[in-house]
Scaffold this motif. Structure first.
Motif, PDB file in Angstrom:
ATOM      1  N   TYR A 127       0.832  -1.204   0.000  1.00 26.43           N
ATOM      2  CA  TYR A 127       0.000   0.000   0.000  1.00 26.43           C
ATOM      3  C   TYR A 127       0.867   1.254   0.000  1.00 26.43           C
ATOM      4  CZ  TYR A 127      -3.702   3.267   1.450  1.00 26.43           C
ATOM      5  OH  TYR A 127      -4.578   4.314   1.527  1.00 26.43           O
ATOM      6  N   GLU A 128       1.961   1.231   0.734  1.00 27.75           N
ATOM      7  CA  GLU A 128       2.858   2.380   0.793  1.00 27.75           C
ATOM      8  C   GLU A 128       3.464   2.642  -0.590  1.00 27.75           C
ATOM      9  OE1 GLU A 128       2.741  -0.088   2.997  1.00 27.75           O
ATOM     10  OE2 GLU A 128       1.751   1.143   4.552  1.00 27.75           O
ATOM     11  N   TRP A 129       3.856   1.573  -1.277  1.00 24.86           N
ATOM     12  CA  TRP A 129       4.418   1.713  -2.623  1.00 24.86           C
ATOM     13  C   TRP A 129       3.383   2.296  -3.584  1.00 24.86           C
ATOM     14  CZ3 TRP A 129       3.440  -0.489  -7.462  1.00 24.86           C
ATOM     15  CH2 TRP A 129       4.464  -0.381  -8.415  1.00 24.86           C
ATOM     16  N   LEU A 130       2.145   1.823  -3.479  1.00 24.44           N
ATOM     17  CA  LEU A 130       1.082   2.346  -4.337  1.00 24.44           C
ATOM     18  C   LEU A 130       0.788   3.803  -4.034  1.00 24.44           C
ATOM     19  CD1 LEU A 130      -1.353  -0.709  -4.144  1.00 24.44           C
ATOM     20  CD2 LEU A 130       0.023  -0.047  -6.129  1.00 24.44           C
ATOM     21  N   LYS A 131       0.749   4.162  -2.752  1.00 24.70           N
ATOM     22  CA  LYS A 131       0.477   5.551  -2.383  1.00 24.70           C
ATOM     23  C   LYS A 131       1.570   6.491  -2.862  1.00 24.70           C
ATOM     24  CE  LYS A 131      -0.236   5.218   2.062  1.00 24.70           C
ATOM     25  NZ  LYS A 131      -0.558   5.705   3.433  1.00 24.70           N
ATOM     26  N   ALA A 132       2.802   6.012  -2.911  1.00 26.41           N
ATOM     27  CA  ALA A 132       3.888   6.847  -3.419  1.00 26.41           C
ATOM     28  C   ALA A 132       3.668   7.191  -4.891  1.00 26.41           C
ATOM     29  CB  ALA A 132       5.227   6.140  -3.230  1.00 26.41           C
ATOM     30  N   ALA A 133       3.035   6.256  -5.611  1.00 26.28           N
ATOM     31  CA  ALA A 133       2.732   6.501  -7.015  1.00 26.28           C
ATOM     32  C   ALA A 133       1.459   7.322  -7.189  1.00 26.28           C
ATOM     33  CB  ALA A 133       2.599   5.177  -7.758  1.00 26.28           C
ATOM     34  N   ASN A 134       0.503   7.131  -6.286  1.00 31.37           N
ATOM     35  CA  ASN A 134      -0.788   7.815  -6.381  1.00 31.37           C
ATOM     36  C   ASN A 134      -1.379   7.932  -4.978  1.00 31.37           C
ATOM     37  OD1 ASN A 134      -3.423   8.647  -6.790  1.00 31.37           O
ATOM     38  ND2 ASN A 134      -3.819   7.251  -8.493  1.00 31.37           N
TER      39      ASN A 134
END
Length: 441
Positions: A134-141
């Motif tokens: 989730y952290e990786w996804l939030k960094a993208a969006n």
């Protein structure tokens, strides 16, 4: 043109088998753009079939809905017309990328940046192993909605247990509750209702998360443990144990509230269970008045007017005796004719249809229940259509079941706007393909 309910919403489908793909299919039916990344070097069992290139001998030995193929032939692209796949992948787009490699993961990151939802139902740890958190996804969006649907949740003693719907059924105890009272649970056939329940709940969760994001500007992480969600199938047993200490057992087809009679009874059949053309009718009587109407509808035989059975308490006490009488009568009747006669008398009754007979059911036809899907690889076949009819916004087939890599150009060139040089480099690296690599069996 009228706008579709979820038009403008983009969903990345990282799903496998049923529970996830069913949810994203519902979202696609409602107009969301569902994009499925697929790896040319990794075959996901039970998603596009059992194997990418199954031997011909396997086709005849497979369950039709899982491994059957048109004309019982493997053909050139069996992954594109496996029945499980084509029933779940209409209204979706497919592009290929190897997420195990850095450049492939970067492609996903760029797609996440221009999407609304990421949906996955892989075994716990699969996404983390790829670096997708989730952290990786939030960094993208920062506004991304991430829906995870593991079998037993992402923590706890069962977190890493592998499961399909049939395993969930057993672990949750449903297999003990849905059998016959005179048979061992091992005689039950496998069912996968937990998958579909999780899919419906997941699609609903996406829509509520989108509503919340429209109000607050915030994305969120959603986790739906399939096992916990499946518990809704037998809430009455859970509550009976929690409140009363009673451990329920199999009750055949009887009514959970003790209304009697309730059951499934044989009717005139062209064959037997061995040939899958035995026929049955389900009948459920809720009130004493319905019992009286039932008796009159079947010609008032002496047992139907027996005063012992006039009230529900007496019918419940003698349920087995009544069942035997009803079965002896219904075995001489046509299922549809009896259904119409009983329904006209105010008694709930309906044939139990073997799957192929559903195509001839007048009610399903009147409701436009089936839709024809025409796909280049498999031809035209009828499948269950969208679940809703909305007068103001269309819910329809927008695209037949997606071919492997069918939308590579659209995703890479139109959505991600990669350069020609990058496109060719990704293609040379094996990311962009329209069939599974030759190394995949």
């Amino acid at each position: 043109m009228t706008q579709k309910p979820l038009e403008g919403v983009r969903v990345i489908d990282l799903c496998v088998v049923w529970a996830g793909p069913f949810a994203t299919m519902l979202l696609g039916d409602l107009g969301a753009e569902v994009i499925k990344p697929e790896n040319p070097f990794v075959f996901q069992p039970m998603t596009r079939g059992a194997m990418a290139r199954p031997p011909q001998m396997l086709i005849g030995a497979s369950i039709a809905w899982a491994g059957g193929l048109p004309h019982n032939e493997v053909g050139d692209r069996p992954w594109d017309y496996n029945p499980t796949f084509v029933s779940l992948y209409r209204n979706k787009k497919s592009f290929t990328v190897d997420l195990r490699r850095p450049e492939g993961l970067d492609i996903l990151r760029r797609l996440v940046a221009v999407s609304d939802v990421v949906y996955e139902n892989n075994a716990t740890g699969t996404m983390e192993g790829l670096g997708i958190t989730y952290e990786w996804l939030k960094a993208a969006n920062p506004k991304i909605i991430f829906v995870r649907v593991p079998a037993y949740g992402s923590n706890g003693p069962y977190a890493h247990a592998r499961a399909l719907g049939v395993h969930l059924e057993a672990v949750m105890g449903h297999s003990l509750l849905r059998g016959y009272d005179d048979a061992d649970p091992s005689s039950n056939t496998a069912i996968y209702s937990g998958d579909y329940l999780a899919g419906a709940q997941g699609a609903f969760a996406v829509m509520t998360a989108l509503w919340n994001r429209d109000r607050t500007g915030e994305g969120q992480l959603i986790e739906i443990a399939q096992a916990e969600n499946a518990a809704a199938m037998f809430t009455q047993a859970i509550m009976d144990y929690s409140l009363n200490g009673n451990v329920q057992a199999a009750m055949t087809n009887r009514d959970i509230d003790g209304r009697s009679p309730s059951g499934v009874y044989p009717t005139v059949s062209p064959g037997t269970a061995a040939t899958s053309d035995d026929r049955w009718i389900a009948i459920s009587i809720d009130t004493d008045e319905q019992w009286s109407a039932f008796g009159q509808a079947i010609g008032s035989p002496p047992w139907a007017t027996d005063p012992r059975f006039a009230a529900n308490a007496g019918r419940l006490e003698h349920h087995a005796e009544i069942d035997a009488h009803i079965a002896a009568y219904t075995a001489t009747q046509d299922d549809y004719e009896l259904m119409h006669r009983l329904q006209a008398a105010g008694v709930a009754a309906t044939p139990v249809l073997e799957a192929s007979r559903m195509f001839d059911d007048p009610h399903l036809r009147a409701r436009d229940f089936f839709k024809t899907q025409t796909q280049p690889a498999s031809g035209a076949y009828e499948y269950v259509g969208p679940l809703w009819k909305f007068p103001g916004t269309p819910v329809e087939y927008l695209q037949p079941p997606v071919m492997f890599g069918e939308h590579n150009d659209y995703v890479y060139r139109d959505v991600l706007e990669v350069s020609d040089a990058e496109f060719e480099a990704l293609k040379a690296g094996g990311h962009i393909a329209t069939e599974y690599d030759a190394s995949v069996p």
